[in-house]
Design an enzyme around this catalytic site. Structure first.
Site, PDB file in Angstrom:
ATOM      1  N   SER A 138       0.872  -1.178   0.000  1.00 54.06           N
ATOM      2  CA  SER A 138       0.000   0.000   0.000  1.00 54.06           C
ATOM      3  C   SER A 138       0.908   1.227   0.000  1.00 54.06           C
ATOM      4  O   SER A 138       2.087   1.130   0.355  1.00 54.06           O
ATOM      5  CB  SER A 138      -0.842   0.006   1.278  1.00 54.06           C
ATOM      6  OG  SER A 138      -1.503   1.232   1.441  1.00 54.06           O
ATOM      7  N   TYR A 151      -2.109  -1.024  10.958  1.00 49.15           N
ATOM      8  CA  TYR A 151      -2.182  -1.337   9.520  1.00 49.15           C
ATOM      9  C   TYR A 151      -0.916  -0.863   8.807  1.00 49.15           C
ATOM     10  O   TYR A 151      -0.292  -1.616   8.057  1.00 49.15           O
ATOM     11  CB  TYR A 151      -3.428  -0.672   8.924  1.00 49.15           C
ATOM     12  CG  TYR A 151      -3.554  -0.888   7.430  1.00 49.15           C
ATOM     13  CD1 TYR A 151      -3.949  -2.119   6.925  1.00 49.15           C
ATOM     14  CD2 TYR A 151      -3.274   0.139   6.525  1.00 49.15           C
ATOM     15  CE1 TYR A 151      -4.053  -2.332   5.552  1.00 49.15           C
ATOM     16  CE2 TYR A 151      -3.376  -0.061   5.154  1.00 49.15           C
ATOM     17  CZ  TYR A 151      -3.775  -1.301   4.678  1.00 49.15           C
ATOM     18  OH  TYR A 151      -3.881  -1.511   3.325  1.00 49.15           O
TER      19      TYR A 151
HETATM   20  N1  LIG Z   1      -8.783  -0.365  -0.610  1.00 48.57           N
HETATM   21  C1  LIG Z   1      -7.666   0.342  -0.479  1.00 48.57           C
HETATM   22  O1  LIG Z   1      -7.690   1.601  -0.459  1.00 48.57           O
HETATM   23  C2  LIG Z   1      -6.328  -0.345  -0.421  1.00 48.57           C
HETATM   24  C3  LIG Z   1      -5.186   0.423  -0.631  1.00 48.57           C
HETATM   25  C4  LIG Z   1      -3.934  -0.168  -0.563  1.00 48.57           C
HETATM   26  C5  LIG Z   1      -3.835  -1.526  -0.292  1.00 48.57           C
HETATM   27  N2  LIG Z   1      -4.957  -2.263  -0.092  1.00 48.57           N
HETATM   28  C6  LIG Z   1      -4.779  -3.691   0.197  1.00 48.57           C
HETATM   29  O2  LIG Z   1      -5.425  -4.445  -0.789  1.00 48.57           O
HETATM   30  C7  LIG Z   1      -5.762  -5.725  -0.284  1.00 48.57           C
HETATM   31  C8  LIG Z   1      -7.201  -6.047  -0.652  1.00 48.57           C
HETATM   32  O3  LIG Z   1      -8.066  -5.095  -0.058  1.00 48.57           O
HETATM   33  P1  LIG Z   1      -9.359  -4.507  -0.792  1.00 48.57           P
HETATM   34  O4  LIG Z   1      -9.192  -3.058  -0.894  1.00 48.57           O
HETATM   35  O5  LIG Z   1      -9.669  -5.281  -1.999  1.00 48.57           O
HETATM   36  O6  LIG Z   1     -10.445  -4.736   0.366  1.00 48.57           O
HETATM   37  P2  LIG Z   1     -11.678  -5.749   0.486  1.00 48.57           P
HETATM   38  O7  LIG Z   1     -12.625  -5.540  -0.636  1.00 48.57           O
HETATM   39  O8  LIG Z   1     -12.160  -5.569   1.889  1.00 48.57           O
HETATM   40  O9  LIG Z   1     -11.009  -7.188   0.315  1.00 48.57           O
HETATM   41  C9  LIG Z   1     -10.235  -7.781   1.310  1.00 48.57           C
HETATM   42  C10 LIG Z   1     -10.191  -9.263   1.024  1.00 48.57           C
HETATM   43  O10 LIG Z   1      -9.336  -9.902   1.983  1.00 48.57           O
HETATM   44  C11 LIG Z   1     -10.040 -11.020   2.496  1.00 48.57           C
HETATM   45  N3  LIG Z   1      -9.549 -11.484   3.778  1.00 48.57           N
HETATM   46  C12 LIG Z   1      -9.428 -10.814   4.951  1.00 48.57           C
HETATM   47  N4  LIG Z   1      -8.957 -11.650   5.905  1.00 48.57           N
HETATM   48  C13 LIG Z   1      -8.765 -12.848   5.313  1.00 48.57           C
HETATM   49  C14 LIG Z   1      -8.317 -14.126   5.769  1.00 48.57           C
HETATM   50  N5  LIG Z   1      -7.961 -14.345   7.024  1.00 48.57           N
HETATM   51  N6  LIG Z   1      -8.237 -15.152   4.868  1.00 48.57           N
HETATM   52  C15 LIG Z   1      -8.606 -14.964   3.583  1.00 48.57           C
HETATM   53  N7  LIG Z   1      -9.075 -13.795   3.101  1.00 48.57           N
HETATM   54  C16 LIG Z   1      -9.158 -12.768   3.971  1.00 48.57           C
HETATM   55  C17 LIG Z   1     -11.477 -10.574   2.534  1.00 48.57           C
HETATM   56  O11 LIG Z   1     -12.331 -11.686   2.707  1.00 48.57           O
HETATM   57  P3  LIG Z   1     -13.798 -11.570   3.398  1.00 48.57           P
HETATM   58  O12 LIG Z   1     -14.727 -11.148   2.296  1.00 48.57           O
HETATM   59  O13 LIG Z   1     -14.060 -12.944   3.899  1.00 48.57           O
HETATM   60  O14 LIG Z   1     -13.690 -10.544   4.495  1.00 48.57           O
HETATM   61  C18 LIG Z   1     -11.576  -9.934   1.159  1.00 48.57           C
HETATM   62  O15 LIG Z   1     -11.689 -10.912   0.158  1.00 48.57           O
HETATM   63  C19 LIG Z   1      -5.478  -5.668   1.214  1.00 48.57           C
HETATM   64  O16 LIG Z   1      -4.237  -6.286   1.479  1.00 48.57           O
HETATM   65  C20 LIG Z   1      -5.384  -4.169   1.498  1.00 48.57           C
HETATM   66  O17 LIG Z   1      -4.557  -3.896   2.599  1.00 48.57           O
HETATM   67  C21 LIG Z   1      -6.192  -1.711  -0.152  1.00 48.57           C
END
Ligand SMILES: NC(=O)c1ccc[n+]([C@@H]2O[C@H](COP(=O)([O-])OP(=O)(O)OC[C@H]3O[C@@H](n4cnc5c(N)ncnc54)[C@H](OP(=O)(O)O)[C@@H]3O)[C@@H](O)[C@H]2O)c1
Length: 275
Positions: A138, A151
């Protein structure tokens, strides 16, 4: 030869889009999720588009679950070419208010489970003599700011892990790629937890940061753009160590490069909460 991809956290957001994008590129894609009740949407699209995509269960926090998923893939396809470590979540709170247990839980998913996945998959890639490991970090892995302290720490740890791995795995033909998205419009912010301990000491800064970040999230980059950058990086003969996604992330990183640490802190305070 058919290439095989494994994506963690494919139930929504970046993992969902990346799984579909990989399958559309011809990778046989294991779109993994911890809760198979969420599999319907991605399965429907895969069926409609006749994509080489299969959903299997994988909770990254659970050693047996990781072991079983990797075993299934090796039994079925005998190889893993791409591992996308995407699963993750966040927690609002300051270093003082996030308990050690909450810090540990944050690191369990965002950091230790990435180590867990790599320890299971790297030996397979080493034997193949080829592979790509994509770690979703990130902008918060490069820039610290208040009220998401656990985080941010977990994403800084991902950066150190990934940089070290590049030296360790590179000689075996394995590329490690760090993806640094800015604010992406996914379920991420709605799913964020909050530290159980709350007090008035940090109330003002907490409110300011949360409303600032939520405003940025409204205008966030679509998760498809992250998926596109991942595909682009995998197509490079020699992928770069890092790929930044989103104008916001590019702007903050450019400012960090151009300014002294103190100048950057003052700039970020203004950008984040108008101080
Ligand atoms: N959105 C942002 O602004 C942003 C920016 C930079 C980086 N990121 C990173 O991008 C990645 C994905 O996030 P996103 O933005 O796509 O958010 P998201 O839509 O909330 O997706 C997160 C995913 O991680 C899964 N997850 C959480 N804990 C888990 C576990 N123990 N085992 C397996 N799956 C698990 C969730 O599953 P469930 O549906 O079961 O909860 C969901 O599929 C993360 O690493 C986040 O830190 C996000």
């Amino acid at each position: 030869m058919e290439k095989v991809a494994l994506v963690t956290g494919s139930s929504s957001g970046i993992g969902y889009e990346t799984s579909l994008a990989l399958a559309r590129e011809g990778y046989f894609t294991y779109a993994t999720m911890r809760d198979l009740k969420k599999e319907a949407v991605i399965k429907k699209i895969a069926e409609e588009e006749n994509l080489p995509l299969k959903v299997i269960e994988l909770d990254v926090d659970n050693d047996d679950s990781v072991q079983n998923a990797v075993k299934t893939i090796i039994e079925e396809k005998q190889r893993i070419d791409v591992l996308v470590n995407n699963a993750g979540w966040g927690i609002w709170g300051t270093a003082e208010n996030i308990s050690i247990e909450e810090f540990r839980a944050q690191f369990e998913t965002n950091f230790f489970s990435v180590v867990r996945m790599i320890q299971k998959v790297a030996p397979i890639m080493r034997k193949q003599g080829t592979g790509d490991i994509v770690n979703i970090s990130s902008i918060a892995g490069r820039i610290g700011f208040p009220v998401s302290t656990a985080y941010i720490s977990s994403k800084f740890a991902i950066e150190g892990l990934s940089e070290s791995l590049r030296y360790e795995l590179g000689p075996f033909g394995i590329d490690v790629i760090i993806i640094e998205p800015g604010v992406i419009k996914t379920n991420f912010f709605d799913s964020m937890k909050t530290a159980k301990k709350a007090d008035d000491v940090y109330k003002e800064i907490t409110e300011k940061v949360i409303s600032g970040v939520k405003m940025m999230a409204e205008m966030g980059t679509p998760p498809k753009e992250v998926a596109n950058v991942i595909i682009k990086s995998l197509k490079e003969e020699k992928p770069l160590p890092r790929y930044v996604v989103g104008n916001d992330a590019a702007m903050f990183l450019e400012a960090k490069k151009m300014k002294t640490d103190i100048e950057f802190e003052n700039y970020l305070k203004k950008e984040l909460y108008g101080e």
